[in-house]
Design an enzyme around this catalytic site. Structure first.
Site, PDB file in Angstrom:
ATOM      1  CG  HIS A 132     -22.777 -41.281 -13.706  1.00  0.00           C
ATOM      2  ND1 HIS A 132     -21.424 -41.118 -13.877  1.00  0.00           N
ATOM      3  CD2 HIS A 132     -23.370 -40.701 -14.791  1.00  0.00           C
ATOM      4  CE1 HIS A 132     -21.198 -40.481 -15.012  1.00  0.00           C
ATOM      5  NE2 HIS A 132     -22.353 -40.215 -15.588  1.00  0.00           N
ATOM      6  CE  LYS A 136     -22.446 -44.513 -16.301  1.00  0.00           C
ATOM      7  NZ  LYS A 136     -23.121 -44.702 -17.589  1.00  0.00           N
TER       8      LYS A 136
HETATM    9  N1  LIG Z   1     -23.808 -40.585 -24.562  1.00  0.00           N
HETATM   10  C1  LIG Z   1     -24.490 -39.883 -23.653  1.00  0.00           C
HETATM   11  O1  LIG Z   1     -24.508 -38.633 -23.667  1.00  0.00           O
HETATM   12  C2  LIG Z   1     -25.271 -40.621 -22.602  1.00  0.00           C
HETATM   13  C3  LIG Z   1     -26.028 -39.944 -21.637  1.00  0.00           C
HETATM   14  C4  LIG Z   1     -26.802 -40.685 -20.761  1.00  0.00           C
HETATM   15  C5  LIG Z   1     -26.803 -42.085 -20.847  1.00  0.00           C
HETATM   16  N2  LIG Z   1     -26.047 -42.699 -21.783  1.00  0.00           N
HETATM   17  C6  LIG Z   1     -26.056 -44.153 -21.980  1.00  0.00           C
HETATM   18  O2  LIG Z   1     -27.256 -44.479 -22.671  1.00  0.00           O
HETATM   19  C7  LIG Z   1     -27.673 -45.797 -22.310  1.00  0.00           C
HETATM   20  C8  LIG Z   1     -29.108 -45.754 -21.800  1.00  0.00           C
HETATM   21  O3  LIG Z   1     -29.146 -45.002 -20.588  1.00  0.00           O
HETATM   22  P1  LIG Z   1     -30.492 -44.877 -19.761  1.00  0.00           P
HETATM   23  O4  LIG Z   1     -30.112 -44.186 -18.490  1.00  0.00           O
HETATM   24  O5  LIG Z   1     -31.571 -44.305 -20.621  1.00  0.00           O
HETATM   25  O6  LIG Z   1     -30.774 -46.428 -19.458  1.00  0.00           O
HETATM   26  P2  LIG Z   1     -32.174 -47.146 -19.206  1.00  0.00           P
HETATM   27  O7  LIG Z   1     -33.100 -46.230 -18.449  1.00  0.00           O
HETATM   28  O8  LIG Z   1     -31.835 -48.484 -18.630  1.00  0.00           O
HETATM   29  O9  LIG Z   1     -32.804 -47.305 -20.684  1.00  0.00           O
HETATM   30  C9  LIG Z   1     -32.360 -48.251 -21.626  1.00  0.00           C
HETATM   31  C10 LIG Z   1     -33.605 -48.761 -22.342  1.00  0.00           C
HETATM   32  O10 LIG Z   1     -33.194 -49.575 -23.440  1.00  0.00           O
HETATM   33  C11 LIG Z   1     -33.943 -50.763 -23.385  1.00  0.00           C
HETATM   34  N3  LIG Z   1     -33.257 -51.868 -24.081  1.00  0.00           N
HETATM   35  C12 LIG Z   1     -32.394 -52.795 -23.599  1.00  0.00           C
HETATM   36  N4  LIG Z   1     -32.012 -53.630 -24.559  1.00  0.00           N
HETATM   37  C13 LIG Z   1     -32.656 -53.249 -25.686  1.00  0.00           C
HETATM   38  C14 LIG Z   1     -32.673 -53.728 -27.020  1.00  0.00           C
HETATM   39  N5  LIG Z   1     -31.984 -54.830 -27.374  1.00  0.00           N
HETATM   40  N6  LIG Z   1     -33.428 -53.074 -27.941  1.00  0.00           N
HETATM   41  C15 LIG Z   1     -34.151 -52.001 -27.596  1.00  0.00           C
HETATM   42  N7  LIG Z   1     -34.184 -51.492 -26.324  1.00  0.00           N
HETATM   43  C16 LIG Z   1     -33.433 -52.111 -25.389  1.00  0.00           C
HETATM   44  C17 LIG Z   1     -34.087 -51.028 -21.900  1.00  0.00           C
HETATM   45  O11 LIG Z   1     -35.088 -51.995 -21.629  1.00  0.00           O
HETATM   46  P3  LIG Z   1     -34.947 -52.916 -20.287  1.00  0.00           P
HETATM   47  O12 LIG Z   1     -34.832 -51.948 -19.124  1.00  0.00           O
HETATM   48  O13 LIG Z   1     -36.201 -53.723 -20.301  1.00  0.00           O
HETATM   49  O14 LIG Z   1     -33.678 -53.726 -20.458  1.00  0.00           O
HETATM   50  C18 LIG Z   1     -34.464 -49.637 -21.427  1.00  0.00           C
HETATM   51  O15 LIG Z   1     -35.841 -49.339 -21.635  1.00  0.00           O
HETATM   52  C19 LIG Z   1     -26.653 -46.279 -21.270  1.00  0.00           C
HETATM   53  O16 LIG Z   1     -25.653 -47.031 -21.932  1.00  0.00           O
HETATM   54  C20 LIG Z   1     -26.071 -44.991 -20.709  1.00  0.00           C
HETATM   55  O17 LIG Z   1     -24.772 -45.130 -20.157  1.00  0.00           O
HETATM   56  C21 LIG Z   1     -25.287 -42.007 -22.658  1.00  0.00           C
END
Ligand SMILES: NC(=O)c1ccc[n+]([C@@H]2O[C@H](COP(=O)([O-])OP(=O)(O)OC[C@H]3O[C@@H](n4cnc5c(N)ncnc54)[C@H](OP(=O)(O)O)[C@@H]3O)[C@@H](O)[C@H]2O)c1
Length: 244
Positions: A132, A136
């Protein structure tokens, strides 16, 4: 029309979800919630919450969905086993899709991994390699954990007793029981997963490579449209795709 609220809306996945939903006439994003916003103030406007925020946020989100009888799609990864059990406690109150990976290809990989493990049997050594992007936060990926769980289930093993995260030093010979899991981090890799079935004289490798987050976003939006029609329960993407 499915009315969707996105938590984690400013993140990489949140922004991709908003972009993908804008091209789907059957979906409408009616709420965008990120760090510092209050889901409670918008939850009544939606049919379903799609969560791609942080593992530390998920439990409060599930509890609020249960209180307001809203369906939920959880894409966020990094939950502990205890965290997953706490989420599962809400399954009698609302329909929830929880999946470590929403891509159709990866869910096909889940299905093929189970079949291959059943066919090849215990003489093949099992290793999982995931790659990744450098940003991540959790390791191994939720998808790698799901793959390891599938392999352990086929072999009737307790995963925590056999999983081996990387190797360094004089580790001795590999045991037949162990399931190796290896995390590679770098650059902008969206998500690669390989399951290696290493036998004597032959090796089978099943590999999936995601090249765009749209594959996860479109899968999660498909799950959102599906879950609003389901009775309370805990589902995964294999249920959504009819692959169970
Ligand atoms: N299941 C799937 O298919 C899949 C695919 C891709 C990713 N994911 C997962 O999805 C999650 C997000 O991935 P990403 O790459 O989009 O991460 P990211 O870019 O860090 O986005 C996460 C967002 O959520 C915000 N956040 C944190 N705590 C929060 C809360 N309490 N309430 C509301 N928003 C909040 C973060 O804000 P801050 O940055 O200010 O903390 C950030 O804007 C991860 O756990 C990743 O492993 C899953």
């Amino acid at each position: 029309m499915t009315k969707i609220i996105i938590t984690g809306s400013k993140g990489r996945m949140g922004r991709t979800l908003i972009a993908c939903a804008s091209g789907l006439p059957e979906c409408q994003v009616v709420g965008q919630v990120d760090q510092g916003d209050d889901l409670r103030s918008v939850i009544e406007q939606g049919d379903v919450v799609v969560d791609f925020s942080s593992h530390s946020a998920t439990l409060d989100i599930v509890a609020l969905c249960a209180e307001h009888k809203k369906a939920l799609v959880i894409g966020t990864t990094g939950h502990s086993d205890e965290g997953k059990s706490q989420i599962a406690e809400f399954k009698s109150r609302v329909p929830i899709v929880l999946s470590s990976n929403f891509s159709t290809g990866v869910n096909t990989l889940f299905w093929l991994t189970r079949k291959a493990a059943e066919i090849l049997g215990p003489r093949f050594d099992l290793e999982i390699i995931e790659m990744h992007h450098r940003l991540k936060r959790d390791a191994p990926s939720g998808t790698a954990k799901t793959l390891a769980a599938i392999l352990a289930q086929v072999r009737k093993q307790q995963l925590e007793n056999v999983v081996r995260h990387g190797r360094a030093g004089i580790v001795g010979e590999r045991t037949a029981q162990e399931i190796g899991v290896h995390s590679v981090r770098g650059g902008d890799i969206v998500g690669d997963h390989t399951v290696v079935f290493a036998g004597v004289g032959e090796r089978l490798e099943l590999t999936h490579k995601a090249s765009s987050r749209e594959t996860f976003a479109n899968g999660a939006l498909r799950a959102a449209q599906w879950v609003v029609k389901q009775p309370p329960g805990l589902y995964d993407m294999l249920d959504v795709l009819g692959l169970e």
